[in-house]
Scaffold this motif. Structure first.
Motif, PDB file in Angstrom:
ATOM      1  N   HIS A 196      -5.494 -13.968   0.867  1.00 58.57           N
ATOM      2  CA  HIS A 196      -4.782 -15.121   0.293  1.00 58.57           C
ATOM      3  C   HIS A 196      -4.188 -15.930   1.436  1.00 58.57           C
ATOM      4  O   HIS A 196      -3.819 -15.344   2.460  1.00 58.57           O
ATOM      5  CB  HIS A 196      -3.678 -14.627  -0.660  1.00 58.57           C
ATOM      6  N   PRO A 197      -4.106 -17.272   1.260  1.00 59.79           N
ATOM      7  CA  PRO A 197      -3.504 -18.092   2.327  1.00 59.79           C
ATOM      8  C   PRO A 197      -2.116 -17.595   2.761  1.00 59.79           C
ATOM      9  O   PRO A 197      -1.738 -17.746   3.927  1.00 59.79           O
ATOM     10  CB  PRO A 197      -3.407 -19.483   1.693  1.00 59.79           C
ATOM     11  N   ASP A 198      -1.358 -16.966   1.848  1.00 56.91           N
ATOM     12  CA  ASP A 198      -0.025 -16.443   2.207  1.00 56.91           C
ATOM     13  C   ASP A 198      -0.121 -15.123   2.969  1.00 56.91           C
ATOM     14  O   ASP A 198       0.885 -14.654   3.517  1.00 56.91           O
ATOM     15  CB  ASP A 198       0.813 -16.159   0.945  1.00 56.91           C
ATOM     16  N   GLY A 199      -1.296 -14.485   2.921  1.00 58.86           N
ATOM     17  CA  GLY A 199      -1.444 -13.187   3.577  1.00 58.86           C
ATOM     18  C   GLY A 199      -2.111 -12.183   2.647  1.00 58.86           C
ATOM     19  O   GLY A 199      -2.222 -12.397   1.441  1.00 58.86           O
ATOM     20  N   PHE A 200      -2.513 -11.065   3.244  1.00 58.32           N
ATOM     21  CA  PHE A 200      -3.218 -10.001   2.521  1.00 58.32           C
ATOM     22  C   PHE A 200      -2.318  -9.310   1.499  1.00 58.32           C
ATOM     23  O   PHE A 200      -1.102  -9.208   1.693  1.00 58.32           O
ATOM     24  CB  PHE A 200      -3.699  -8.982   3.564  1.00 58.32           C
ATOM     25  N   ALA A 201      -2.928  -8.821   0.428  1.00 55.62           N
ATOM     26  CA  ALA A 201      -2.219  -7.932  -0.504  1.00 55.62           C
ATOM     27  C   ALA A 201      -3.195  -6.862  -0.997  1.00 55.62           C
ATOM     28  O   ALA A 201      -4.401  -7.114  -1.105  1.00 55.62           O
ATOM     29  CB  ALA A 201      -1.666  -8.712  -1.686  1.00 55.62           C
ATOM     30  N   LEU A 202      -2.664  -5.675  -1.266  1.00 51.63           N
ATOM     31  CA  LEU A 202      -3.485  -4.556  -1.752  1.00 51.63           C
ATOM     32  C   LEU A 202      -2.814  -3.940  -2.971  1.00 51.63           C
ATOM     33  O   LEU A 202      -1.627  -3.619  -2.928  1.00 51.63           O
ATOM     34  CB  LEU A 202      -3.637  -3.498  -0.648  1.00 51.63           C
ATOM     35  N   HIS A 203      -3.594  -3.830  -4.045  1.00 49.59           N
ATOM     36  CA  HIS A 203      -3.100  -3.135  -5.234  1.00 49.59           C
ATOM     37  C   HIS A 203      -3.760  -1.759  -5.283  1.00 49.59           C
ATOM     38  O   HIS A 203      -4.960  -1.655  -5.491  1.00 49.59           O
ATOM     39  CB  HIS A 203      -3.453  -3.946  -6.491  1.00 49.59           C
ATOM     40  N   SER A 204      -2.952  -0.728  -5.078  1.00 55.62           N
ATOM     41  CA  SER A 204      -3.444   0.629  -5.206  1.00 55.62           C
ATOM     42  C   SER A 204      -2.611   1.340  -6.270  1.00 55.62           C
ATOM     43  O   SER A 204      -1.854   0.696  -7.020  1.00 55.62           O
ATOM     44  CB  SER A 204      -3.383   1.341  -3.856  1.00 55.62           C
ATOM     45  N   MET A 205      -2.749   2.629  -6.353  1.00 51.39           N
ATOM     46  CA  MET A 205      -2.046   3.378  -7.401  1.00 51.39           C
ATOM     47  C   MET A 205      -1.906   4.831  -6.981  1.00 51.39           C
ATOM     48  O   MET A 205      -2.544   5.278  -6.025  1.00 51.39           O
ATOM     49  CB  MET A 205      -2.826   3.273  -8.706  1.00 51.39           C
ATOM     50  N   ARG A 206      -1.053   5.562  -7.693  1.00 52.20           N
ATOM     51  CA  ARG A 206      -0.929   6.992  -7.467  1.00 52.20           C
ATOM     52  C   ARG A 206      -1.231   7.798  -8.711  1.00 52.20           C
ATOM     53  O   ARG A 206      -1.577   8.974  -8.624  1.00 52.20           O
ATOM     54  CB  ARG A 206       0.483   7.332  -6.959  1.00 52.20           C
ATOM     55  N   SER A 207      -1.063   7.171  -9.895  1.00 48.51           N
ATOM     56  CA  SER A 207      -1.313   7.867 -11.153  1.00 48.51           C
ATOM     57  C   SER A 207      -1.409   6.803 -12.242  1.00 48.51           C
ATOM     58  O   SER A 207      -1.185   5.620 -11.968  1.00 48.51           O
ATOM     59  CB  SER A 207      -0.151   8.821 -11.455  1.00 48.51           C
ATOM     60  N   PRO A 208      -1.710   7.189 -13.486  1.00 48.00           N
ATOM     61  CA  PRO A 208      -1.784   6.177 -14.559  1.00 48.00           C
ATOM     62  C   PRO A 208      -0.448   5.482 -14.805  1.00 48.00           C
ATOM     63  O   PRO A 208      -0.404   4.444 -15.478  1.00 48.00           O
ATOM     64  CB  PRO A 208      -2.209   6.991 -15.788  1.00 48.00           C
ATOM     65  N   SER A 209       0.654   6.011 -14.270  1.00 46.41           N
ATOM     66  CA  SER A 209       1.944   5.353 -14.510  1.00 46.41           C
ATOM     67  C   SER A 209       2.652   4.918 -13.225  1.00 46.41           C
ATOM     68  O   SER A 209       3.774   4.423 -13.281  1.00 46.41           O
ATOM     69  CB  SER A 209       2.865   6.290 -15.301  1.00 46.41           C
ATOM     70  N   VAL A 210       2.022   5.109 -12.067  1.00 43.13           N
ATOM     71  CA  VAL A 210       2.651   4.720 -10.795  1.00 43.13           C
ATOM     72  C   VAL A 210       1.692   3.841  -9.988  1.00 43.13           C
ATOM     73  O   VAL A 210       0.551   4.220  -9.721  1.00 43.13           O
ATOM     74  CB  VAL A 210       3.059   5.959  -9.964  1.00 43.13           C
ATOM     75  N   SER A 211       2.201   2.652  -9.604  1.00 46.43           N
ATOM     76  CA  SER A 211       1.406   1.731  -8.779  1.00 46.43           C
ATOM     77  C   SER A 211       1.891   1.790  -7.340  1.00 46.43           C
ATOM     78  O   SER A 211       3.075   2.015  -7.070  1.00 46.43           O
ATOM     79  CB  SER A 211       1.547   0.295  -9.278  1.00 46.43           C
ATOM     80  N   ARG A 212       0.955   1.574  -6.414  1.00 41.04           N
ATOM     81  CA  ARG A 212       1.283   1.482  -4.990  1.00 41.04           C
ATOM     82  C   ARG A 212       0.755   0.121  -4.537  1.00 41.04           C
ATOM     83  O   ARG A 212      -0.435  -0.172  -4.712  1.00 41.04           O
ATOM     84  CB  ARG A 212       0.590   2.620  -4.227  1.00 41.04           C
ATOM     85  N   LEU A 213       1.636  -0.701  -3.978  1.00 34.30           N
ATOM     86  CA  LEU A 213       1.236  -2.056  -3.615  1.00 34.30           C
ATOM     87  C   LEU A 213       1.656  -2.378  -2.196  1.00 34.30           C
ATOM     88  O   LEU A 213       2.680  -1.865  -1.706  1.00 34.30           O
ATOM     89  CB  LEU A 213       1.886  -3.051  -4.581  1.00 34.30           C
TER      90      LEU A 213
END
Ligand code: FAD
Ligand code: DHB
Length: 390
Positions: free
Chosen positions: A205-222
């Motif tokens: 993205h022009p503002d910079g990189f982003a990554l959407h990851s996760m740890r479980s069906p109820s926990v997101s890691r970003l």
């Protein structure tokens, strides 16, 4: 005290090495300067390559991994107006798994304490000695403050980037290092919210990189690209969610937000130290190399190193043959450089440098990976992990 292999550091590398050796009848002692609670709480990597999953399964640690881990069939690459899925099984016949490093470490520690080789937490003043001889030793102070000596046949330096082992290998111009620091960092958050995506999203993205990851069906890691000198206090939860929503924005898709339970800024560097051996001292994992996180190679490289090292040490200590111990460093470094290249390439393709020429090259490369099967396959093969001897 005497053991065959004295292991410095109870990260994934040291713990897995101890277990691989125990299964081959070789005893070891693991020395860790932190507490068990600290070692189990450190939030780090989240993606396991197929060979890492296979290795953990082979050593009897696959049950919880297969129950709670999430098998993933690909990733999304995103750039403005486009989110493209790379389907790994179609491209290279392999998958990856989401299973936090914290969980890997908890499983390894539990197995170790349940009848495995000794694992000593809270030690200090760890000093390997006489590593140029066939009978090295490790001096240390135990958790009760008592000075102790561990006599061994081999010392494994799996004490991470800030450990004591690498300086000893490099001492007196015995080796060399290569290093690259990147002009950006990642702000990483853990959030109690269901992931907004089925597969990980790597977004330019022009503002910079982003990554959407996760740890479980109820926990997101970003993760969000930020400046390396960025202060975490300047990033309120609202500012983080806004930044993420902007960078992941796509028509018809929404980012779920929720309570942030952990946040920190991670520096990004590439670092390789060679050789990975001096006499009877062998390095593995972050003690010898660091990759930037883009592409999720750090933990997997540590696992690959100790898999090679365990085989070499079994041959050395059970059969008295030095061939695999002698070739360990070169064989490990071949894979290290492959992963160093891949992590550098992913990092370079996805992070905003602020230069618009760079940006056009990055977008051109992203379009190429998303339109050419050959280019996509190259990414997929590296991401899911090349065979062990690469
Ligand atoms: P470590 O996990 O660092 O273990 C080394 C151990 O040695 C530690 O327990 C340490 O306390 C101990 N130790 C150190 N010095 C001594 C001493 N003198 N005496 C005794 N014990 C000692 N990789 C990814 O793939 N994806 C990610 O998202 C990712 N995020 C990361 C985030 C952070 C903040 C960090 C630091 C790393 C991250 N990594 C990531 C990299 C990955 O976590 C490492 O590659 C992995 O932990 C390497 O394992 P290791 O066992 O070699 O080293
Ligand atoms: C994660 C970290 C990475 O560096 C990556 O490329 C993918 C996932 C994670 O922590 O989940």
């Amino acid at each position: 005290v005497r053991t065959q292999v004295g292991i410095i550091g109870a990260g994934p590398a040291g713990l897995l090495l101890s277990r691989l050796l125990a299964l081959q009848g070789i005893d070891s002692v693991v020395l860790e300067n932190r507490s068990r609670a600290y070692a189990e709480a450190r939030i780090r990597a989240g993606i396991l390559e197929q060979h890492s999953v296979d290795t953990l399964t082979d050593v009897g640690l696959g049950a919880r991994l297969h129950r709670e881990g999430l098998e993933h069939h690909g990733i999304y690459l995103q750039y403005p107006e486009t989110r493209h899925k790379l389907h790994f099984p179609e491209l290279c016949g392999r998958t990856v798994w989401v299973y936090g490093q914290t969980e890997v470490v908890k499983d390894l520690i539990a197995a170790q304490l349940d009848g495995g080789p000794p694992l000593l937490f809270g030690v200090s003043d760890v000093v390997p000695e006489d590593v140029d001889t066939d009978s090295p030793r490790i001096r240390f102070t135990d958790a009760d403050g008592v000075p102790r000596v561990l006599e061994c046949d081999v010392v494994a330096g799996t004490d991470g980037f800030h450990g004591v082992s690498r300086p000893l290998v490099l001492e007196g111009n015995r080796g060399r290092v290569w290093e690259r620091t990147y002009p950006y960092a990642w702000l990483g958050v853990l959030a109690d919210v269901a992931p907004s995506t089925d597969e990980l999203i790597y977004a330019w993205h022009p503002d910079g990189f982003a990554l959407h990851s996760m740890r479980s069906p109820s926990v997101s890691r970003l993760y969000l690209q930020v400046d390396p000198d960025e202060k975490i206090e300047d990033w309120s939860d609202d500012r983080i969610w806004e930044g993420l929503a902007t960078r992941f924005a796509l028509d018809g898709w929404e980012l779920n937000s929720g309570p942030i339970t952990e946040k920190s800024v991670l520096p990004m560097r590439s670092f390789v130290s060679a050789p990975m051996r001096r006499g009877r001292l062998f390095l593995a994992g972050d003690a010898a190399h660091i990759v930037p996180p883009t592409g999720a190679k750090g933990l997997n490289l540590a696992i690959a190193d100790v898999t090679l090292l365990a085989t070499a040490l079994v041959r050395l200590l059970k059969e008295g043959q030095t061939d695999l111990a002698d070739s360990y460093s070169d064989r490990a470094l071949a894979r290290v450089w492959r992963c160093t290249h891949f992590s550098w390439w992913m990092t370079s393709m996805l992070h905003r440098s602020g230069d618009d020429f760079d940006a056009e090259l990055q977008l051109c490369q992203l379009r190429r990976v998303c339109s050419s099967e050959a280019a996509a396959r190259e990414l997929a093969e590296n991401y899911t992990g090349l065979p062990l001897d690469h």
